[in-house]
Design a protein around this motif. Structure first.
Motif, PDB file in Angstrom:
ATOM      1  N   VAL A  35       0.836  -1.204   0.000  1.00  0.00           N
ATOM      2  CA  VAL A  35       0.000   0.000   0.000  1.00  0.00           C
ATOM      3  C   VAL A  35       0.868   1.250   0.000  1.00  0.00           C
ATOM      4  O   VAL A  35       0.629   2.179  -0.773  1.00  0.00           O
ATOM      5  CB  VAL A  35      -0.973   0.000   1.202  1.00  0.00           C
ATOM      6  N   ARG A  36       1.879   1.302   0.853  1.00  0.00           N
ATOM      7  CA  ARG A  36       2.768   2.476   0.889  1.00  0.00           C
ATOM      8  C   ARG A  36       3.457   2.692  -0.447  1.00  0.00           C
ATOM      9  O   ARG A  36       3.532   3.810  -0.942  1.00  0.00           O
ATOM     10  CB  ARG A  36       3.831   2.317   1.984  1.00  0.00           C
ATOM     11  N   THR A  37       3.968   1.623  -1.038  1.00  0.00           N
ATOM     12  CA  THR A  37       4.642   1.746  -2.327  1.00  0.00           C
ATOM     13  C   THR A  37       3.690   2.279  -3.387  1.00  0.00           C
ATOM     14  O   THR A  37       4.033   3.194  -4.145  1.00  0.00           O
ATOM     15  CB  THR A  37       5.212   0.373  -2.767  1.00  0.00           C
ATOM     16  N   PHE A  38       2.493   1.744  -3.443  1.00  0.00           N
ATOM     17  CA  PHE A  38       1.512   2.174  -4.436  1.00  0.00           C
ATOM     18  C   PHE A  38       1.127   3.633  -4.242  1.00  0.00           C
ATOM     19  O   PHE A  38       1.160   4.431  -5.179  1.00  0.00           O
ATOM     20  CB  PHE A  38       0.278   1.271  -4.372  1.00  0.00           C
ATOM     21  N   VAL A  39       0.777   3.998  -3.019  1.00  0.00           N
ATOM     22  CA  VAL A  39       0.312   5.366  -2.755  1.00  0.00           C
ATOM     23  C   VAL A  39       1.449   6.369  -2.923  1.00  0.00           C
ATOM     24  O   VAL A  39       1.286   7.391  -3.601  1.00  0.00           O
ATOM     25  CB  VAL A  39      -0.309   5.479  -1.347  1.00  0.00           C
ATOM     26  N   GLU A  40       2.593   6.108  -2.318  1.00  0.00           N
ATOM     27  CA  GLU A  40       3.672   7.094  -2.308  1.00  0.00           C
ATOM     28  C   GLU A  40       4.470   7.140  -3.614  1.00  0.00           C
ATOM     29  O   GLU A  40       4.705   8.223  -4.147  1.00  0.00           O
ATOM     30  CB  GLU A  40       4.609   6.822  -1.126  1.00  0.00           C
ATOM     31  N   LEU A  41       4.864   5.995  -4.129  1.00  0.00           N
ATOM     32  CA  LEU A  41       5.723   5.994  -5.315  1.00  0.00           C
ATOM     33  C   LEU A  41       4.933   6.025  -6.622  1.00  0.00           C
ATOM     34  O   LEU A  41       5.230   6.811  -7.512  1.00  0.00           O
ATOM     35  CB  LEU A  41       6.658   4.780  -5.294  1.00  0.00           C
ATOM     36  N   ASP A  42       3.921   5.171  -6.734  1.00  0.00           N
ATOM     37  CA  ASP A  42       3.173   5.087  -7.986  1.00  0.00           C
ATOM     38  C   ASP A  42       2.196   6.247  -8.169  1.00  0.00           C
ATOM     39  O   ASP A  42       2.044   6.762  -9.271  1.00  0.00           O
ATOM     40  CB  ASP A  42       2.413   3.765  -8.081  1.00  0.00           C
ATOM     41  N   LEU A  43       1.524   6.661  -7.088  1.00  0.00           N
ATOM     42  CA  LEU A  43       0.520   7.724  -7.194  1.00  0.00           C
ATOM     43  C   LEU A  43       1.036   9.091  -6.746  1.00  0.00           C
ATOM     44  O   LEU A  43       0.365  10.097  -6.945  1.00  0.00           O
ATOM     45  CB  LEU A  43      -0.733   7.363  -6.383  1.00  0.00           C
ATOM     46  N   GLY A  44       2.201   9.145  -6.111  1.00  0.00           N
ATOM     47  CA  GLY A  44       2.755  10.414  -5.639  1.00  0.00           C
ATOM     48  C   GLY A  44       1.997  11.011  -4.472  1.00  0.00           C
ATOM     49  O   GLY A  44       2.010  12.224  -4.266  1.00  0.00           O
ATOM     50  N   GLY A  45       1.347  10.164  -3.690  1.00  0.00           N
ATOM     51  CA  GLY A  45       0.536  10.642  -2.574  1.00  0.00           C
ATOM     52  C   GLY A  45       1.192  10.423  -1.231  1.00  0.00           C
ATOM     53  O   GLY A  45       2.373  10.081  -1.131  1.00  0.00           O
ATOM     54  N   THR A  46       0.394  10.617  -0.194  1.00  0.00           N
ATOM     55  CA  THR A  46       0.850  10.401   1.174  1.00  0.00           C
ATOM     56  C   THR A  46      -0.139   9.498   1.886  1.00  0.00           C
ATOM     57  O   THR A  46      -1.316   9.433   1.535  1.00  0.00           O
ATOM     58  CB  THR A  46       0.963  11.724   1.956  1.00  0.00           C
ATOM     59  N   ILE A  47       0.353   8.817   2.892  1.00  0.00           N
ATOM     60  CA  ILE A  47      -0.499   7.968   3.712  1.00  0.00           C
ATOM     61  C   ILE A  47      -0.123   8.186   5.171  1.00  0.00           C
ATOM     62  O   ILE A  47       1.050   8.255   5.523  1.00  0.00           O
ATOM     63  CB  ILE A  47      -0.377   6.483   3.309  1.00  0.00           C
ATOM     64  N   VAL A  48      -1.143   8.333   6.000  1.00  0.00           N
ATOM     65  CA  VAL A  48      -0.973   8.487   7.446  1.00  0.00           C
ATOM     66  C   VAL A  48      -1.787   7.391   8.113  1.00  0.00           C
ATOM     67  O   VAL A  48      -2.951   7.175   7.764  1.00  0.00           O
ATOM     68  CB  VAL A  48      -1.477   9.867   7.924  1.00  0.00           C
ATOM     69  N   MET A  49      -1.182   6.694   9.048  1.00  0.00           N
ATOM     70  CA  MET A  49      -1.896   5.682   9.830  1.00  0.00           C
ATOM     71  C   MET A  49      -1.478   5.856  11.275  1.00  0.00           C
ATOM     72  O   MET A  49      -0.287   5.877  11.591  1.00  0.00           O
ATOM     73  CB  MET A  49      -1.552   4.275   9.341  1.00  0.00           C
ATOM     74  N   ARG A  50      -2.469   6.000  12.142  1.00  0.00           N
ATOM     75  CA  ARG A  50      -2.171   6.217  13.560  1.00  0.00           C
ATOM     76  C   ARG A  50      -3.355   5.765  14.399  1.00  0.00           C
ATOM     77  O   ARG A  50      -4.450   5.530  13.875  1.00  0.00           O
ATOM     78  CB  ARG A  50      -1.867   7.682  13.825  1.00  0.00           C
ATOM     79  N   ALA A  51      -3.127   5.678  15.691  1.00  0.00           N
ATOM     80  CA  ALA A  51      -4.218   5.404  16.615  1.00  0.00           C
ATOM     81  C   ALA A  51      -5.169   6.597  16.629  1.00  0.00           C
ATOM     82  O   ALA A  51      -4.733   7.743  16.463  1.00  0.00           O
ATOM     83  CB  ALA A  51      -3.669   5.138  18.017  1.00  0.00           C
ATOM     84  N   ARG A  52      -6.452   6.333  16.789  1.00  0.00           N
ATOM     85  CA  ARG A  52      -7.415   7.430  16.886  1.00  0.00           C
ATOM     86  C   ARG A  52      -7.147   8.249  18.144  1.00  0.00           C
ATOM     87  O   ARG A  52      -6.768   7.724  19.179  1.00  0.00           O
ATOM     88  CB  ARG A  52      -8.842   6.885  16.960  1.00  0.00           C
ATOM     89  N   ALA A  53      -7.362   9.532  18.041  1.00  0.00           N
ATOM     90  CA  ALA A  53      -7.154  10.421  19.189  1.00  0.00           C
ATOM     91  C   ALA A  53      -8.380  10.456  20.096  1.00  0.00           C
ATOM     92  O   ALA A  53      -8.271  10.825  21.259  1.00  0.00           O
ATOM     93  CB  ALA A  53      -6.834  11.828  18.701  1.00  0.00           C
ATOM     94  N   ASP A  54      -9.532  10.052  19.565  1.00  0.00           N
ATOM     95  CA  ASP A  54     -10.790  10.191  20.307  1.00  0.00           C
ATOM     96  C   ASP A  54     -11.342   8.873  20.838  1.00  0.00           C
ATOM     97  O   ASP A  54     -12.511   8.774  21.164  1.00  0.00           O
ATOM     98  CB  ASP A  54     -11.839  10.866  19.425  1.00  0.00           C
ATOM     99  N   GLY A  55     -10.504   7.854  20.915  1.00  0.00           N
ATOM    100  CA  GLY A  55     -10.971   6.573  21.433  1.00  0.00           C
ATOM    101  C   GLY A  55     -10.237   5.430  20.758  1.00  0.00           C
ATOM    102  O   GLY A  55      -9.283   5.642  20.018  1.00  0.00           O
ATOM    103  N   PRO A  56     -10.699   4.192  21.009  1.00  0.00           N
ATOM    104  CA  PRO A  56     -10.013   3.049  20.402  1.00  0.00           C
ATOM    105  C   PRO A  56     -10.221   3.016  18.893  1.00  0.00           C
ATOM    106  O   PRO A  56     -11.228   3.501  18.381  1.00  0.00           O
ATOM    107  CB  PRO A  56     -10.676   1.849  21.077  1.00  0.00           C
ATOM    108  N   GLY A  57      -9.247   2.448  18.199  1.00  0.00           N
ATOM    109  CA  GLY A  57      -9.381   2.300  16.762  1.00  0.00           C
ATOM    110  C   GLY A  57      -8.211   2.898  16.009  1.00  0.00           C
ATOM    111  O   GLY A  57      -7.218   3.326  16.592  1.00  0.00           O
ATOM    112  N   THR A  58      -8.357   2.926  14.690  1.00  0.00           N
ATOM    113  CA  THR A  58      -7.296   3.375  13.793  1.00  0.00           C
ATOM    114  C   THR A  58      -7.819   4.443  12.860  1.00  0.00           C
ATOM    115  O   THR A  58      -8.958   4.389  12.411  1.00  0.00           O
ATOM    116  CB  THR A  58      -6.754   2.189  12.971  1.00  0.00           C
ATOM    117  N   PHE A  59      -6.975   5.413  12.559  1.00  0.00           N
ATOM    118  CA  PHE A  59      -7.258   6.476  11.597  1.00  0.00           C
ATOM    119  C   PHE A  59      -6.264   6.320  10.455  1.00  0.00           C
ATOM    120  O   PHE A  59      -5.061   6.252  10.690  1.00  0.00           O
ATOM    121  CB  PHE A  59      -7.080   7.844  12.270  1.00  0.00           C
ATOM    122  N   VAL A  60      -6.775   6.232   9.233  1.00  0.00           N
ATOM    123  CA  VAL A  60      -5.917   6.140   8.049  1.00  0.00           C
ATOM    124  C   VAL A  60      -6.369   7.206   7.068  1.00  0.00           C
ATOM    125  O   VAL A  60      -7.565   7.371   6.824  1.00  0.00           O
ATOM    126  CB  VAL A  60      -6.012   4.751   7.379  1.00  0.00           C
TER     127      VAL A  60
END
Length: 69
Positions: A35-60
């Protein structure tokens, strides 16, 4: 969402989430590497993945430029 020349995709869940010290750049799983390779290198984009700030779970968030010409 799409704004001018950028598409933003957000996925937010309320599952177990990622550890607080999670670093996407250091993640060695094959799926995240693809996913990182596709988004960053092939599409020229960025990806952020982290724990949610407002409770359990993931933010992407994927931000990908689009050609409007």
């Amino acid at each position: 969402s799409r704004r001018d020349d950028v598409v933003t995709i957000r996925v937010i869940d309320d599952g177990v989430g990622v550890p607080e010290n999670f670093e996407l750049a250091a993640a060695g799983g094959l799926g995240l590497t693809i996913v990182r390779t596709f988004v960053e290198l092939d599409l020229g984009g960025t990806i952020v993945m982290r724990a949610r700030a407002d409770g359990p779970g993931t933010f992407v968030e994927l931000v990908v430029p689009v050609d409007v010409s």
